[in-house]
Write a protein that holds these residues in place. Sequence first.
Motif, PDB file in Angstrom:
ATOM      1  N   HIS A 130       4.872 -11.214  -0.839  1.00 17.82           N
ATOM      2  CA  HIS A 130       5.156 -11.222   0.612  1.00 17.82           C
ATOM      3  C   HIS A 130       3.769 -11.278   1.268  1.00 17.82           C
ATOM      4  O   HIS A 130       2.553 -10.749   0.855  1.00 17.82           O
ATOM      5  CB  HIS A 130       5.732  -9.795   1.045  1.00 17.82           C
ATOM      6  N   ARG A 131       3.986 -12.056   2.409  1.00 13.38           N
ATOM      7  CA  ARG A 131       2.537 -12.255   3.093  1.00 13.38           C
ATOM      8  C   ARG A 131       2.964 -12.719   4.438  1.00 13.38           C
ATOM      9  O   ARG A 131       3.678 -13.559   5.035  1.00 13.38           O
ATOM     10  CB  ARG A 131       1.910 -13.410   2.746  1.00 13.38           C
ATOM     11  N   GLU A 132       2.618 -11.685   5.245  1.00 14.83           N
ATOM     12  CA  GLU A 132       3.156 -11.851   6.914  1.00 14.83           C
ATOM     13  C   GLU A 132       2.511 -10.983   7.899  1.00 14.83           C
ATOM     14  O   GLU A 132       2.034  -9.662   7.455  1.00 14.83           O
ATOM     15  CB  GLU A 132       4.708 -11.306   6.904  1.00 14.83           C
ATOM     16  N   GLY A 133       1.863 -11.722   8.680  1.00 11.66           N
ATOM     17  CA  GLY A 133       0.902 -11.057   9.628  1.00 11.66           C
ATOM     18  C   GLY A 133      -0.474 -10.474   8.896  1.00 11.66           C
ATOM     19  O   GLY A 133      -1.099 -10.839   7.781  1.00 11.66           O
ATOM     20  N   ALA A 134      -0.671  -9.097   9.095  1.00 10.42           N
ATOM     21  CA  ALA A 134      -1.662  -8.203   8.280  1.00 10.42           C
ATOM     22  C   ALA A 134      -1.202  -7.796   7.194  1.00 10.42           C
ATOM     23  O   ALA A 134      -2.078  -7.042   6.337  1.00 10.42           O
ATOM     24  CB  ALA A 134      -2.070  -7.141   9.170  1.00 10.42           C
ATOM     25  N   VAL A 135       0.012  -7.895   6.673  1.00  9.99           N
ATOM     26  CA  VAL A 135       0.560  -7.268   5.250  1.00  9.99           C
ATOM     27  C   VAL A 135       0.721  -8.379   4.044  1.00  9.99           C
ATOM     28  O   VAL A 135       1.153  -9.461   4.449  1.00  9.99           O
ATOM     29  CB  VAL A 135       1.933  -6.600   5.809  1.00  9.99           C
ATOM     30  N   LEU A 136       0.166  -7.950   3.048  1.00  9.66           N
ATOM     31  CA  LEU A 136       0.255  -8.698   1.753  1.00  9.66           C
ATOM     32  C   LEU A 136       0.671  -7.656   0.680  1.00  9.66           C
ATOM     33  O   LEU A 136       0.440  -6.596   0.746  1.00  9.66           O
ATOM     34  CB  LEU A 136      -1.187  -9.165   1.310  1.00  9.66           C
TER      35      LEU A 136
ATOM     36  N   GLN B 290     -11.007 -14.038  -0.682  1.00  8.60           N
ATOM     37  CA  GLN B 290     -11.509 -15.470  -0.413  1.00  8.60           C
ATOM     38  C   GLN B 290     -10.529 -16.488  -0.943  1.00  8.60           C
ATOM     39  O   GLN B 290     -10.251 -17.639  -0.283  1.00  8.60           O
ATOM     40  CB  GLN B 290     -12.987 -15.407  -0.978  1.00  8.60           C
ATOM     41  N   ARG B 291     -10.000 -16.213  -2.127  1.00 12.66           N
ATOM     42  CA  ARG B 291      -9.155 -17.335  -2.780  1.00 12.66           C
ATOM     43  C   ARG B 291      -7.861 -17.543  -1.964  1.00 12.66           C
ATOM     44  O   ARG B 291      -7.156 -18.268  -1.770  1.00 12.66           O
ATOM     45  CB  ARG B 291      -8.586 -16.992  -4.031  1.00 12.66           C
ATOM     46  N   LEU B 292      -7.478 -16.257  -1.330  1.00 13.87           N
ATOM     47  CA  LEU B 292      -6.190 -16.302  -0.535  1.00 13.87           C
ATOM     48  C   LEU B 292      -6.533 -16.660   1.000  1.00 13.87           C
ATOM     49  O   LEU B 292      -5.423 -16.706   1.850  1.00 13.87           O
ATOM     50  CB  LEU B 292      -5.430 -15.124  -0.732  1.00 13.87           C
ATOM     51  N   GLY B 293      -7.806 -16.531   1.443  1.00 11.45           N
ATOM     52  CA  GLY B 293      -8.127 -16.977   2.817  1.00 11.45           C
ATOM     53  C   GLY B 293      -7.535 -15.927   3.908  1.00 11.45           C
ATOM     54  O   GLY B 293      -7.027 -16.162   4.778  1.00 11.45           O
ATOM     55  N   LEU B 294      -7.947 -14.567   3.443  1.00 11.93           N
ATOM     56  CA  LEU B 294      -7.539 -13.444   4.041  1.00 11.93           C
ATOM     57  C   LEU B 294      -8.772 -12.870   4.666  1.00 11.93           C
ATOM     58  O   LEU B 294      -9.807 -13.330   4.904  1.00 11.93           O
ATOM     59  CB  LEU B 294      -6.975 -12.425   3.052  1.00 11.93           C
TER      60      LEU B 294
ATOM     61  N   VAL C 217      -2.498   0.194   0.912  1.00 12.98           N
ATOM     62  CA  VAL C 217      -1.651   1.154   1.605  1.00 12.98           C
ATOM     63  C   VAL C 217      -0.761   1.895   0.609  1.00 12.98           C
ATOM     64  O   VAL C 217      -0.799   3.132   0.629  1.00 12.98           O
ATOM     65  CB  VAL C 217      -0.724   0.347   2.565  1.00 12.98           C
ATOM     66  N   LYS C 218      -0.438   1.089  -0.379  1.00 11.57           N
ATOM     67  CA  LYS C 218       0.487   1.835  -1.582  1.00 11.57           C
ATOM     68  C   LYS C 218       0.601   1.132  -2.783  1.00 11.57           C
ATOM     69  O   LYS C 218       0.299  -0.210  -2.480  1.00 11.57           O
ATOM     70  CB  LYS C 218       2.143   1.701  -0.899  1.00 11.57           C
ATOM     71  N   ALA C 219       0.533   1.738  -3.517  1.00 12.38           N
ATOM     72  CA  ALA C 219       0.212   1.356  -5.087  1.00 12.38           C
ATOM     73  C   ALA C 219       0.858   1.741  -6.218  1.00 12.38           C
ATOM     74  O   ALA C 219       0.741   3.391  -6.115  1.00 12.38           O
ATOM     75  CB  ALA C 219      -1.106   0.940  -5.313  1.00 12.38           C
ATOM     76  N   PRO C 220       1.315   1.581  -7.207  1.00 11.31           N
ATOM     77  CA  PRO C 220       1.736   2.152  -8.341  1.00 11.31           C
ATOM     78  C   PRO C 220       0.594   2.604  -9.276  1.00 11.31           C
ATOM     79  O   PRO C 220      -0.458   2.215  -9.007  1.00 11.31           O
ATOM     80  CB  PRO C 220       2.610   1.387  -9.048  1.00 11.31           C
ATOM     81  N   ALA C 221       0.896   3.718 -10.077  1.00  5.27           N
ATOM     82  CA  ALA C 221      -0.228   3.993 -10.978  1.00  5.27           C
ATOM     83  C   ALA C 221      -0.648   3.044 -11.764  1.00  5.27           C
ATOM     84  O   ALA C 221      -0.153   2.027 -12.130  1.00  5.27           O
ATOM     85  CB  ALA C 221      -0.086   5.539 -11.633  1.00  5.27           C
ATOM     86  N   ARG C 222      -1.862   3.260 -12.680  1.00  2.83           N
ATOM     87  CA  ARG C 222      -2.400   2.260 -13.371  1.00  2.83           C
ATOM     88  C   ARG C 222      -1.409   1.856 -14.433  1.00  2.83           C
ATOM     89  O   ARG C 222      -1.409   0.459 -14.719  1.00  2.83           O
ATOM     90  CB  ARG C 222      -3.853   3.031 -14.110  1.00  2.83           C
ATOM     91  N   GLU C 223      -0.823   2.652 -15.240  1.00  2.00           N
ATOM     92  CA  GLU C 223       0.197   2.154 -16.178  1.00  2.00           C
ATOM     93  C   GLU C 223       1.478   1.711 -15.857  1.00  2.00           C
ATOM     94  O   GLU C 223       2.078   1.139 -16.496  1.00  2.00           O
ATOM     95  CB  GLU C 223       0.442   3.367 -17.179  1.00  2.00           C
ATOM     96  N   TYR C 224       1.807   1.698 -14.507  1.00  2.00           N
ATOM     97  CA  TYR C 224       3.134   1.256 -13.895  1.00  2.00           C
ATOM     98  C   TYR C 224       2.850  -0.190 -13.352  1.00  2.00           C
ATOM     99  O   TYR C 224       1.684  -0.652 -13.211  1.00  2.00           O
ATOM    100  CB  TYR C 224       3.236   1.954 -12.722  1.00  2.00           C
ATOM    101  N   SER C 225       3.724  -0.823 -13.343  1.00  2.00           N
ATOM    102  CA  SER C 225       3.934  -2.495 -12.784  1.00  2.00           C
ATOM    103  C   SER C 225       4.609  -2.142 -11.439  1.00  2.00           C
ATOM    104  O   SER C 225       5.245  -1.221 -11.155  1.00  2.00           O
ATOM    105  CB  SER C 225       4.397  -3.233 -13.464  1.00  2.00           C
TER     106      SER C 225
ATOM    107  N   SER D  67      -3.097  -4.092   3.456  1.00  2.00           N
ATOM    108  CA  SER D  67      -3.211  -4.620   5.045  1.00  2.00           C
ATOM    109  C   SER D  67      -4.583  -4.806   5.204  1.00  2.00           C
ATOM    110  O   SER D  67      -5.621  -4.522   4.825  1.00  2.00           O
ATOM    111  CB  SER D  67      -2.684  -3.353   5.659  1.00  2.00           C
ATOM    112  N   SER D  68      -4.656  -6.074   6.115  1.00  2.00           N
ATOM    113  CA  SER D  68      -5.800  -6.467   6.562  1.00  2.00           C
ATOM    114  C   SER D  68      -6.103  -6.001   7.923  1.00  2.00           C
ATOM    115  O   SER D  68      -7.218  -6.218   8.660  1.00  2.00           O
ATOM    116  CB  SER D  68      -6.193  -7.950   6.553  1.00  2.00           C
TER     117      SER D  68
END
Length: 309
Positions: free
Chosen positions: A51-57, A85-89, A96-104, A110-111
């Motif tokens: 997902h990529r829309e506005g400031a949210v990726l 840099q590669r995504l031009g952000l 903002v939110k992320a699963p733990a290391r061992e989770y996918s 957010s930018s």
Amino acid sequence: MPGVSLGAGAAVPPWRGPGAPPPPPRAGWRGWRRLLGPEETLRLLEGSVVHREGAVLALNKPPGLPVLGRPGDLSLDALLPALRQRLGLAPELHVVKAPAREYSGLVLLSSCYHTTKKLQQFFTNARLRGQYPATYRAITVGIPAEVEGEIRTGLCWQQHGDRAMVVPVPAPGRRSLARKDVKSTLTRYRVLGTVGGCALLQLQPRTAFPEQLQVHLTLLLCPALGDHKHSSRVGRVLGVPFLTPETAPTRTQVLDEELLSRLGLSPQQLHHLPLHIHLRELVLPEGPLCAPPPPHFLHTLRCLGLPEH
């Protein structure tokens, strides 16, 4: 600047911004079956944008990749400048939110500082209203006795020798809760499919605590596939599961020969079997955001004959 909110419930410092870049990552991280380096991980993350829309990726993180790491370690945090840099952000990215290391699963970035604050407040308010903004999928070794239900227990950190473990506290006292020595936790679950002693579960945590989902699954006597930390707490006598003492040493998960055969694994490969817990959906103010399960998770579903929805 707001801190990072992890699906595991840990609070970590904010992203340092363009003025203080982290040192380049040196070490690799272990993906399924092999070690991945910085360049290969970057390509993997580039292709994981859902997902990529506005400031949210939003990215679909592979299991085993930490969000943060020590200086010089390979982590999402260390790769953000190159990924930006590669995504031009925009110059700054906040997790903002992320699963733990061992989770996918879903990593929400957010930018924009104000967007980050707004989203974090939205998730806080959702929990206060009794809603479940995060939905996980898990493959378990064992099948819950009930098709759906809730797991409620206190959780706390406890030292066992030279290691700290998250352990359940079935009836925490008011004082321990007030001192925040123990946290009351709740996860709602639903069985989506079963086959041959394994199950596909939907998990919706109402609270956030490190390793909450793994511990809650052991209390159901159905540890997650690939859980090499808590699965040793579930023993079996004549095929009947039971909880072992909390002091039981951690070890590589033990699977019977039939399940190993269905998964196409040897006992020597079990040590590297990743945890099968995937953050599939986050509900945002604009609606739900979904990430498909990673290849190893899909492969397991197909090997076992579990539904892929």
